[in-house]
Scaffold this active site. Structure first.
Site, PDB file in Angstrom:
ATOM      1  N   ASP A   9       4.385  -4.011  20.517  1.00 26.27           N
ATOM      2  CA  ASP A   9       5.476  -3.791  21.474  1.00 26.27           C
ATOM      3  C   ASP A   9       5.901  -5.134  22.097  1.00 26.27           C
ATOM      4  O   ASP A   9       7.100  -5.493  22.123  1.00 26.27           O
ATOM      5  CB  ASP A   9       4.958  -2.815  22.550  1.00 26.27           C
ATOM      6  CG  ASP A   9       6.034  -2.259  23.462  1.00 26.27           C
ATOM      7  OD1 ASP A   9       7.222  -2.516  23.198  1.00 26.27           O
ATOM      8  OD2 ASP A   9       5.676  -1.562  24.437  1.00 26.27           O
TER       9      ASP A   9
ATOM     10  N   SER B 104      -0.741   3.607  17.254  1.00 29.15           N
ATOM     11  CA  SER B 104      -1.894   4.103  18.042  1.00 29.15           C
ATOM     12  C   SER B 104      -3.249   3.496  17.696  1.00 29.15           C
ATOM     13  O   SER B 104      -4.241   3.833  18.342  1.00 29.15           O
ATOM     14  CB  SER B 104      -2.045   5.639  17.962  1.00 29.15           C
ATOM     15  OG  SER B 104      -1.160   6.273  18.844  1.00 29.15           O
TER      16      SER B 104
HETATM   17  N1  AR6 Z   1       3.257  -6.675  13.314  1.00 25.63           N
HETATM   18  C1  AR6 Z   1       2.605  -5.609  12.784  1.00 25.63           C
HETATM   19  N2  AR6 Z   1       1.566  -4.994  13.396  1.00 25.63           N
HETATM   20  C2  AR6 Z   1       1.165  -5.493  14.578  1.00 25.63           C
HETATM   21  C3  AR6 Z   1       1.785  -6.607  15.204  1.00 25.63           C
HETATM   22  C4  AR6 Z   1       2.884  -7.201  14.512  1.00 25.63           C
HETATM   23  N3  AR6 Z   1       3.546  -8.246  15.025  1.00 25.63           N
HETATM   24  N4  AR6 Z   1       1.156  -6.846  16.390  1.00 25.63           N
HETATM   25  C5  AR6 Z   1       0.158  -5.938  16.494  1.00 25.63           C
HETATM   26  N5  AR6 Z   1       0.156  -5.128  15.410  1.00 25.63           N
HETATM   27  P1  AR6 Z   1      -0.791  -1.692  19.365  1.00 25.63           P
HETATM   28  P2  AR6 Z   1      -0.859   1.177  20.047  1.00 25.63           P
HETATM   29  C6  AR6 Z   1      -0.736  -4.006  15.070  1.00 25.63           C
HETATM   30  O1  AR6 Z   1      -1.894  -1.972  20.328  1.00 25.63           O
HETATM   31  O2  AR6 Z   1      -2.297   1.273  19.675  1.00 25.63           O
HETATM   32  C7  AR6 Z   1       1.273  -1.640  23.890  1.00 25.63           C
HETATM   33  O3  AR6 Z   1       0.873  -2.312  25.037  1.00 25.63           O
HETATM   34  C8  AR6 Z   1      -2.082  -3.938  15.735  1.00 25.63           C
HETATM   35  O4  AR6 Z   1      -2.998  -4.823  15.090  1.00 25.63           O
HETATM   36  O5  AR6 Z   1       0.360  -2.615  19.336  1.00 25.63           O
HETATM   37  O6  AR6 Z   1       0.083   2.249  19.585  1.00 25.63           O
HETATM   38  C9  AR6 Z   1       2.313  -0.573  24.162  1.00 25.63           C
HETATM   39  O7  AR6 Z   1       3.187  -0.931  25.223  1.00 25.63           O
HETATM   40  C10 AR6 Z   1      -2.431  -2.477  15.515  1.00 25.63           C
HETATM   41  O8  AR6 Z   1      -2.939  -2.298  14.194  1.00 25.63           O
HETATM   42  O9  AR6 Z   1      -0.154  -0.203  19.606  1.00 25.63           O
HETATM   43  C11 AR6 Z   1       1.474   0.615  24.513  1.00 25.63           C
HETATM   44  O10 AR6 Z   1       1.083   0.594  25.876  1.00 25.63           O
HETATM   45  C12 AR6 Z   1      -1.078  -1.761  15.575  1.00 25.63           C
HETATM   46  O11 AR6 Z   1      -0.089  -2.799  15.492  1.00 25.63           O
HETATM   47  C13 AR6 Z   1       0.250   0.447  23.642  1.00 25.63           C
HETATM   48  O12 AR6 Z   1       0.150  -0.956  23.363  1.00 25.63           O
HETATM   49  C14 AR6 Z   1      -0.844  -0.957  16.832  1.00 25.63           C
HETATM   50  O13 AR6 Z   1      -1.454  -1.604  17.934  1.00 25.63           O
HETATM   51  C15 AR6 Z   1       0.399   1.163  22.320  1.00 25.63           C
HETATM   52  O14 AR6 Z   1      -0.821   1.106  21.636  1.00 25.63           O
END
Ligand code: AR6
Length: 185
Positions: free
Chosen positions: A40, A130
């Site tokens: 995000d 997630s």
């Molecule tokens: N490209 C692809 N995947 C990514 C990237 C990127 N640039 N950066 C991280 N990931 P998360 P959630 C992966 O925590 O669990 C936020 O604060 C990461 O390694 O981003 O759904 C929001 O505002 C992981 O595998 O999302 C919410 O509050 C995946 O993306 C909360 O986090 C999802 O990790 C959402 O949590």
């Protein structure tokens, strides 16, 4: 790794979703739509301030000031991203006692794909929703993601769906789940 489903393509890759040139990328957002950490934060940084402005408008006008419910999705422009649109969805926070969470995670993929189809997109890229801050077990998340995408592609003539995994380890988990995926028969 790539597989063909009913004339469309489902592809797994490692990489940074903010660099993917596609009709739409999906953001694993939170209900406020005001940005956060993980993917995000990366999407908001790469898209620029106008993305946050549009998210505020969506909150006010489409959601009547309420938060975006878990499992649902909304769409905005991509601004400075190579992607034309961003589809924001809210995954469930993992909680072993919650029986709805598998359905809610499936809803994220299904609603995002349907929104993309509504704007006539033919390519979309998802992160692993997630499985970061929200702690959903990645093996189960991969199974749900790939089954839901497959079910959608069996029904809609879409084009190209990508899962952009942020590490080689995540990629391998999704690749193993794709090999086990029997929905495409
Ligand atoms: N490209 C692809 N995947 C990514 C990237 C990127 N640039 N950066 C991280 N990931 P998360 P959630 C992966 O925590 O669990 C936020 O604060 C990461 O390694 O981003 O759904 C929001 O505002 C992981 O595998 O999302 C919410 O509050 C995946 O993306 C909360 O986090 C999802 O990790 C959402 O949590």
């Amino acid at each position: 790794m790539k597989t063909e489903i009913n004339g469309s393509t489902l592809e797994l890759m490692t990489g940074d979703i903010t660099k993917v040139k596609t009709d739409a990328i999906v953001n694993a957002a939170n209900g406020t739509l005001m940005g956060g950490g993980g993917v995000d934060g990366a999407i908001h940084r790469a898209a620029g301030k106008k993305l946050l402005e549009e998210c505020k408008q969506v909150r006010e006008k489409q959601l009547n000031g309420e938060k975006l419910p878990t499992g649902k999705a909304v769409i905005t422009g991509g601004y400075h991203l190579p992607a034309k649109h961003v589809i924001h969805t809210v995954g469930p926070v993992w909680n072993e006692c919650d029986e709805d969470q598998e359905e809610l995670l499936a809803g994220c993929y299904d609603h995002s794909l349907k929104l993309a189809a509504e704007i006539n997109a033919s390519s979309i890229a998802f992160p692993s929703i997630s499985t970061g801050v929200y702690s959903f077990p990645i093996d189960l998340a991969a199974k749900i993601a790939l089954q839901t995408i497959t079910d959608f592609l069996m029904t809609y003539d879409f084009g190209r769906v990508m899962m952009v995994l942020f590490s080689q380890k995540d990629y391998e988990i999704y690749a193993a789940a794709l090999k086990r995926n029997d929905r495409a028969i």
